[in-house]
Design a protein around this motif. Structure first.
Motif, PDB file in Angstrom:
ATOM      1  N   LEU A   7       0.855  -1.174   0.000  1.00  0.00           N
ATOM      2  CA  LEU A   7       0.000   0.000   0.000  1.00  0.00           C
ATOM      3  C   LEU A   7       0.895   1.230   0.000  1.00  0.00           C
ATOM      4  CD1 LEU A   7      -3.033   0.870   0.254  1.00  0.00           C
ATOM      5  CD2 LEU A   7      -2.574   1.156   2.687  1.00  0.00           C
ATOM      6  N   VAL A   8       0.721   2.111  -0.993  1.00  0.00           N
ATOM      7  CA  VAL A   8       1.586   3.285  -1.121  1.00  0.00           C
ATOM      8  C   VAL A   8       0.754   4.561  -1.212  1.00  0.00           C
ATOM      9  CG1 VAL A   8       3.424   1.989  -2.264  1.00  0.00           C
ATOM     10  CG2 VAL A   8       1.716   3.145  -3.643  1.00  0.00           C
ATOM     11  N   ARG A   9       1.407   5.667  -0.815  1.00  0.00           N
ATOM     12  CA  ARG A   9       0.806   6.994  -0.931  1.00  0.00           C
ATOM     13  C   ARG A   9       1.618   7.756  -1.975  1.00  0.00           C
ATOM     14  NH1 ARG A   9       0.503   8.662   4.311  1.00  0.00           N
ATOM     15  NH2 ARG A   9       2.718   9.045   4.263  1.00  0.00           N
ATOM     16  N   THR A  10       0.960   8.264  -3.002  1.00  0.00           N
ATOM     17  CA  THR A  10       1.664   8.940  -4.086  1.00  0.00           C
ATOM     18  C   THR A  10       2.245  10.264  -3.609  1.00  0.00           C
ATOM     19  OG1 THR A  10      -0.370   9.958  -4.855  1.00  0.00           O
ATOM     20  CG2 THR A  10       0.259   7.888  -5.884  1.00  0.00           C
ATOM     21  N   ASP A  11       3.369  10.653  -4.232  1.00  0.00           N
ATOM     22  CA  ASP A  11       4.055  11.885  -3.871  1.00  0.00           C
ATOM     23  C   ASP A  11       3.379  13.117  -4.466  1.00  0.00           C
ATOM     24  OD1 ASP A  11       5.894  10.369  -2.545  1.00  0.00           O
ATOM     25  OD2 ASP A  11       7.447  10.534  -4.068  1.00  0.00           O
ATOM     26  N   ILE A  12       2.957  13.004  -5.715  1.00  0.00           N
ATOM     27  CA  ILE A  12       2.424  14.158  -6.434  1.00  0.00           C
ATOM     28  C   ILE A  12       0.940  13.954  -6.678  1.00  0.00           C
ATOM     29  CG2 ILE A  12       2.578  15.509  -8.547  1.00  0.00           C
ATOM     30  CD1 ILE A  12       5.474  14.514  -8.785  1.00  0.00           C
ATOM     31  N   PRO A  13       0.125  14.925  -6.292  1.00  0.00           N
ATOM     32  CA  PRO A  13      -1.308  14.774  -6.577  1.00  0.00           C
ATOM     33  C   PRO A  13      -1.572  14.841  -8.071  1.00  0.00           C
ATOM     34  CG  PRO A  13      -0.840  16.950  -5.684  1.00  0.00           C
ATOM     35  CD  PRO A  13       0.438  16.162  -5.620  1.00  0.00           C
ATOM     36  N   GLU A  14      -2.658  14.171  -8.483  1.00  0.00           N
ATOM     37  CA  GLU A  14      -3.044  14.196  -9.890  1.00  0.00           C
ATOM     38  C   GLU A  14      -3.440  15.618 -10.264  1.00  0.00           C
ATOM     39  OE1 GLU A  14      -2.832  11.627 -11.984  1.00  0.00           O
ATOM     40  OE2 GLU A  14      -2.030  10.438 -10.357  1.00  0.00           O
ATOM     41  N   GLY A  15      -3.314  15.944 -11.508  1.00  0.00           N
ATOM     42  CA  GLY A  15      -3.683  17.278 -11.971  1.00  0.00           C
ATOM     43  C   GLY A  15      -2.481  17.971 -12.580  1.00  0.00           C
ATOM     44  N   VAL A  43       2.773  -3.068   4.229  1.00  0.00           N
ATOM     45  CA  VAL A  43       3.159  -4.211   3.398  1.00  0.00           C
ATOM     46  C   VAL A  43       2.534  -5.482   3.969  1.00  0.00           C
ATOM     47  CG1 VAL A  43       5.340  -3.208   2.651  1.00  0.00           C
ATOM     48  CG2 VAL A  43       5.300  -4.601   4.685  1.00  0.00           C
ATOM     49  N   GLY A  44       2.303  -6.453   3.090  1.00  0.00           N
ATOM     50  CA  GLY A  44       1.776  -7.751   3.495  1.00  0.00           C
ATOM     51  C   GLY A  44       2.877  -8.635   4.065  1.00  0.00           C
ATOM     52  N   VAL A  50      10.594  -4.824   0.354  1.00  0.00           N
ATOM     53  CA  VAL A  50      10.114  -3.476   0.651  1.00  0.00           C
ATOM     54  C   VAL A  50       9.697  -3.394   2.108  1.00  0.00           C
ATOM     55  CG1 VAL A  50       8.418  -1.739   0.016  1.00  0.00           C
ATOM     56  CG2 VAL A  50       9.256  -3.298  -1.704  1.00  0.00           C
ATOM     57  N   GLU A  51      10.001  -2.252   2.735  1.00  0.00           N
ATOM     58  CA  GLU A  51       9.587  -2.012   4.116  1.00  0.00           C
ATOM     59  C   GLU A  51       8.804  -0.707   4.175  1.00  0.00           C
ATOM     60  OE1 GLU A  51      13.030  -1.951   6.580  1.00  0.00           O
ATOM     61  OE2 GLU A  51      13.574  -4.025   6.117  1.00  0.00           O
ATOM     62  N   THR A  52       8.039  -0.533   5.235  1.00  0.00           N
ATOM     63  CA  THR A  52       7.291   0.700   5.435  1.00  0.00           C
ATOM     64  C   THR A  52       8.266   1.872   5.495  1.00  0.00           C
ATOM     65  OG1 THR A  52       5.618  -0.517   6.666  1.00  0.00           O
ATOM     66  CG2 THR A  52       5.648   1.855   6.960  1.00  0.00           C
ATOM     67  N   GLY A  53       7.939   2.946   4.782  1.00  0.00           N
ATOM     68  CA  GLY A  53       8.788   4.134   4.743  1.00  0.00           C
ATOM     69  C   GLY A  53       9.679   4.222   3.514  1.00  0.00           C
ATOM     70  N   VAL A  74      -2.657   3.794  -3.186  1.00  0.00           N
ATOM     71  CA  VAL A  74      -2.587   2.877  -4.319  1.00  0.00           C
ATOM     72  C   VAL A  74      -2.203   1.509  -3.773  1.00  0.00           C
ATOM     73  CG1 VAL A  74      -1.432   2.358  -6.490  1.00  0.00           C
ATOM     74  CG2 VAL A  74      -1.941   4.722  -5.892  1.00  0.00           C
ATOM     75  N   LEU A  75      -2.921   0.476  -4.165  1.00  0.00           N
ATOM     76  CA  LEU A  75      -2.675  -0.893  -3.734  1.00  0.00           C
ATOM     77  C   LEU A  75      -2.128  -1.678  -4.917  1.00  0.00           C
ATOM     78  CD1 LEU A  75      -3.019  -2.982  -1.444  1.00  0.00           C
ATOM     79  CD2 LEU A  75      -5.272  -3.477  -2.396  1.00  0.00           C
ATOM     80  N   MET A  76      -1.011  -2.380  -4.705  1.00  0.00           N
ATOM     81  CA  MET A  76      -0.403  -3.150  -5.796  1.00  0.00           C
ATOM     82  C   MET A  76       0.347  -4.346  -5.240  1.00  0.00           C
ATOM     83  SD  MET A  76       2.693  -0.579  -6.760  1.00  0.00           S
ATOM     84  CE  MET A  76       1.603   0.786  -6.764  1.00  0.00           C
ATOM     85  N   ARG A  77       0.768  -5.225  -6.134  1.00  0.00           N
ATOM     86  CA  ARG A  77       1.590  -6.374  -5.756  1.00  0.00           C
ATOM     87  C   ARG A  77       3.058  -5.965  -5.752  1.00  0.00           C
ATOM     88  NH1 ARG A  77      -0.476 -11.925  -6.992  1.00  0.00           N
ATOM     89  NH2 ARG A  77      -2.714 -11.658  -7.088  1.00  0.00           N
ATOM     90  N   GLU A  78       3.853  -6.662  -4.977  1.00  0.00           N
ATOM     91  CA  GLU A  78       5.284  -6.370  -4.904  1.00  0.00           C
ATOM     92  C   GLU A  78       5.946  -6.511  -6.274  1.00  0.00           C
ATOM     93  OE1 GLU A  78       9.152  -7.639  -2.233  1.00  0.00           O
ATOM     94  OE2 GLU A  78       7.512  -9.066  -2.477  1.00  0.00           O
TER      95      GLU A  78
END
Length: 100
Positions: A7-15, A43-44, A50-53, A74-78
């Motif tokens: 699970l990730v948080r995007t850096d740049i907002p859309e637009g 992370v699962g 990958v680690e948190t952060g 955004v949710l994705m597979r490793e």
């Protein structure tokens, strides 16, 4: 989180965005295929690299968005990640700080 999900948080907002020269690029402008950076939030149990952060590089076209408490993630597979940027890789010899 389950299995190999990240699970990730995007850096740049859309637009619209701004170039390094200060030019405003509207959201409707056609841009070639471009990868994006994001910060790992969770992370699962089956995720190995990958680690948190960590900051990860991913393709924004292959994503599943989810909203948790009003924040978009955004949710994705490793296996859908292209690169990992983390401080823990800085200490090794000949390291660029990226795990590709």
């Amino acid at each position: 989180m389950l299995h190999d999900r990240v699970l990730v948080r995007t850096d740049i907002p859309e637009g619209e965005r701004r170039s390094t020269g200060g030019i405003v690029i509207p959201a409707t402008a056609a841009v070639g295929r471009r990868l994006s950076w994001a910060e790992v939030v969770a992370v699962g149990q089956s995720v190995r690299t990958v680690e948190t952060g960590d900051r990860v590089l991913y393709d924004p076209e292959d994503r599943a968005e989810v909203e948790v408490r009003g924040v978009a993630y955004v949710l994705m597979r490793e296996r859908d990640l292209h690169a990992v940027a983390a401080d823990r890789f800085q200490g090794s010899e000949d390291s660029t700080g990226l795990y590709l």
